[in-house]
Design an enzyme around this catalytic site. Structure first.
Site, PDB file in Angstrom:
ATOM      1  N   GLY A 135      -2.166  -4.863  -7.653  1.00 16.60           N
ATOM      2  CA  GLY A 135      -3.331  -4.937  -8.521  1.00 16.60           C
ATOM      3  C   GLY A 135      -3.952  -3.571  -8.727  1.00 16.60           C
ATOM      4  O   GLY A 135      -3.741  -2.639  -7.943  1.00 16.60           O
ATOM      5  N   CYS A 136      -4.733  -3.443  -9.786  1.00 19.49           N
ATOM      6  CA  CYS A 136      -5.341  -2.147 -10.114  1.00 19.49           C
ATOM      7  C   CYS A 136      -6.400  -1.733  -9.086  1.00 19.49           C
ATOM      8  O   CYS A 136      -6.371  -0.617  -8.557  1.00 19.49           O
ATOM      9  CB  CYS A 136      -5.925  -2.182 -11.520  1.00 19.49           C
ATOM     10  SG  CYS A 136      -6.989  -3.601 -11.870  1.00 19.49           S
ATOM     11  N   TYR A 137      -7.340  -2.616  -8.784  1.00 22.25           N
ATOM     12  CA  TYR A 137      -8.357  -2.290  -7.792  1.00 22.25           C
ATOM     13  C   TYR A 137      -7.741  -1.962  -6.428  1.00 22.25           C
ATOM     14  O   TYR A 137      -8.122  -0.968  -5.792  1.00 22.25           O
ATOM     15  CB  TYR A 137      -9.344  -3.448  -7.646  1.00 22.25           C
ATOM     16  CG  TYR A 137     -10.381  -3.581  -8.746  1.00 22.25           C
ATOM     17  CD1 TYR A 137     -11.179  -2.510  -9.127  1.00 22.25           C
ATOM     18  CD2 TYR A 137     -10.589  -4.802  -9.387  1.00 22.25           C
ATOM     19  CE1 TYR A 137     -12.141  -2.638 -10.120  1.00 22.25           C
ATOM     20  CE2 TYR A 137     -11.542  -4.949 -10.370  1.00 22.25           C
ATOM     21  CZ  TYR A 137     -12.325  -3.869 -10.737  1.00 22.25           C
ATOM     22  OH  TYR A 137     -13.290  -4.017 -11.708  1.00 22.25           O
ATOM     23  N   THR A 152      -4.803  -0.777  -5.713  1.00 19.92           N
ATOM     24  CA  THR A 152      -4.081   0.488  -5.748  1.00 19.92           C
ATOM     25  C   THR A 152      -5.025   1.644  -5.469  1.00 19.92           C
ATOM     26  O   THR A 152      -4.758   2.497  -4.607  1.00 19.92           O
ATOM     27  CB  THR A 152      -3.391   0.677  -7.109  1.00 19.92           C
ATOM     28  OG1 THR A 152      -2.352  -0.301  -7.246  1.00 19.92           O
ATOM     29  CG2 THR A 152      -2.782   2.061  -7.234  1.00 19.92           C
TER      30      THR A 152
END
Length: 335
Positions: free
Chosen positions: A146-148, A150
């Protein structure tokens, strides 16, 4: 000769970013797999048709010689498609949360639905290359982070492992994201009038990305507080992480830990001690930029971690993983 790869969900923001990067990649030829029932209502520009489109079936993908298929689809769709492509000998890079968590029970707790492919869930390789690079090349099913998480894991894990974070006193992650992180599907919350000149928090204390941070940085639930916030920009994530340091007294000491951890990492950039990054530096890149400052009198520390949510937070990282899976240079198409 190039390697054929496919994209499902190419009309979404992450899918469009995949197509943009892969089209310029020298080692692959992207194909677009039609999954939507209303695809006939999406005409292609005359003279600029782009990558070839084929039906989203394992048979069509096999006939096209696809080696990898990217799934930029919702979790429930990714489960269904992964179960179809893998038996056909086609490897899968999934950008959803379908295969990020280790157990069906954990998935159900955070995603509020049953996991329909528990065997594949146990097989999936979590693709954060900076921490799991050795497992990525052999992966049949690659789960893109996921972006958060990472941004958070790249900021936190080296410090937690070095035992310089006083976890008993808590870690606070204040995370802000552009609107594209919510996807392209229309909703009132992400409409222009709701977002512009506004700033809002969401999913307080139960954001589904939290377990990825705990799992990869070796933290307990009670150690970590996370708040996601929506800001009126198109793309980008900036996380400001607060904690109490122990065993170190200067920003330079914390920076040295990062330098040792990321010295050979092509996509992690570190700022001088006391300086911090901003979103302009990572826009449309696969970089994660990190800066840290420590108050020697109080032990209070702040880390700022920035990524492009569609780059290192989604499509860019997926292509970084693809490069490792196919034996290309890890940076191919991304620098």
């Amino acid at each position: 000769m190039t390697t054929n790869v496919g994209i499902v969900g190419f009309r979404g923001y992450s899918g469009m970013e995949l197509e943009r990067i892969l089209t310029a990649h020298t080692g692959v030829t992207p194909w677009l797999l039609e999954h939507r029932a209303d695809s006939t209502q999406d005409p292609q520009p005359i003279g600029h048709s782009g990558p070839q489109r084929i039906p989203c079936t394992a048979e069509a993908a096999r006939e096209a010689g696809l080696q990898i298929v990217f799934l930029a689809t919702p979790p429930e769709v990714s489960m269904e498609l992964a179960a179809a492509f893998l038996p056909a000998g086609i490897r899968v890079v999934d950008l959803s949360g379908a295969f990020r968590l280790v157990t069906p029970e954990n998935y159900k707790h955070w995603y509020k639905s049953d996991h329909t492919q528990p065997e594949l869930l146990r097989e999936a390789v979590y693709g954060l290359p900076e921490f799991n690079r050795a497992a990525v090349p052999q992966a049949r099913l690659l789960s893109n982070p996921g972006c958060y998480p990472t941004a958070a894991n790249l900021a936190l894990r080296p410090l937690v492992q070095a035992r310089v974070v006083d976890t008993a006193r808590g870690i606070v992650c204040d995370a802000k994201s552009g609107v594209s992180g919510a996807g392209r599907k229309a909703s009132l919350k992400t409409s222009f009038s709701e977002v512009t000149e506004n700033f809002s928090a969401y999913s307080l204390l139960d954001h589904r990305h939290v377990p990825e941070v705990l799992m990869n940085s070796g933290l307990q639930d009670e150690d970590f507080s996370f708040t996601a916030q929506l800001i009126p920009i198109h793309r980008g994530i900036l996380e400001t992480i607060y904690f109490r340091a122990k065993g170190v007294t200067t920003s330079a000491e914390l920076l040295d830990i990062y330098l040792n951890a990321y010295r050979n990492e092509p996509f992690v950039r570190l700022y001088p001690a006391g300086a911090v990054p901003d979103l302009r530096g990572v826009n449309r890149t696969n970089f994660c930029d990190i800066g840290v400052k420590l108050d020697s009198k109080t032990g209070r520390a702040v880390v700022v971690s920035c990524i492009d949510n569609l780059g290192k937070g989604a499509a860019g990282q997926a292509i970084q993983n693809m490069n490792l899976m196919l034996g290309f240079q890890e940076t191919e198409g991304l620098l």
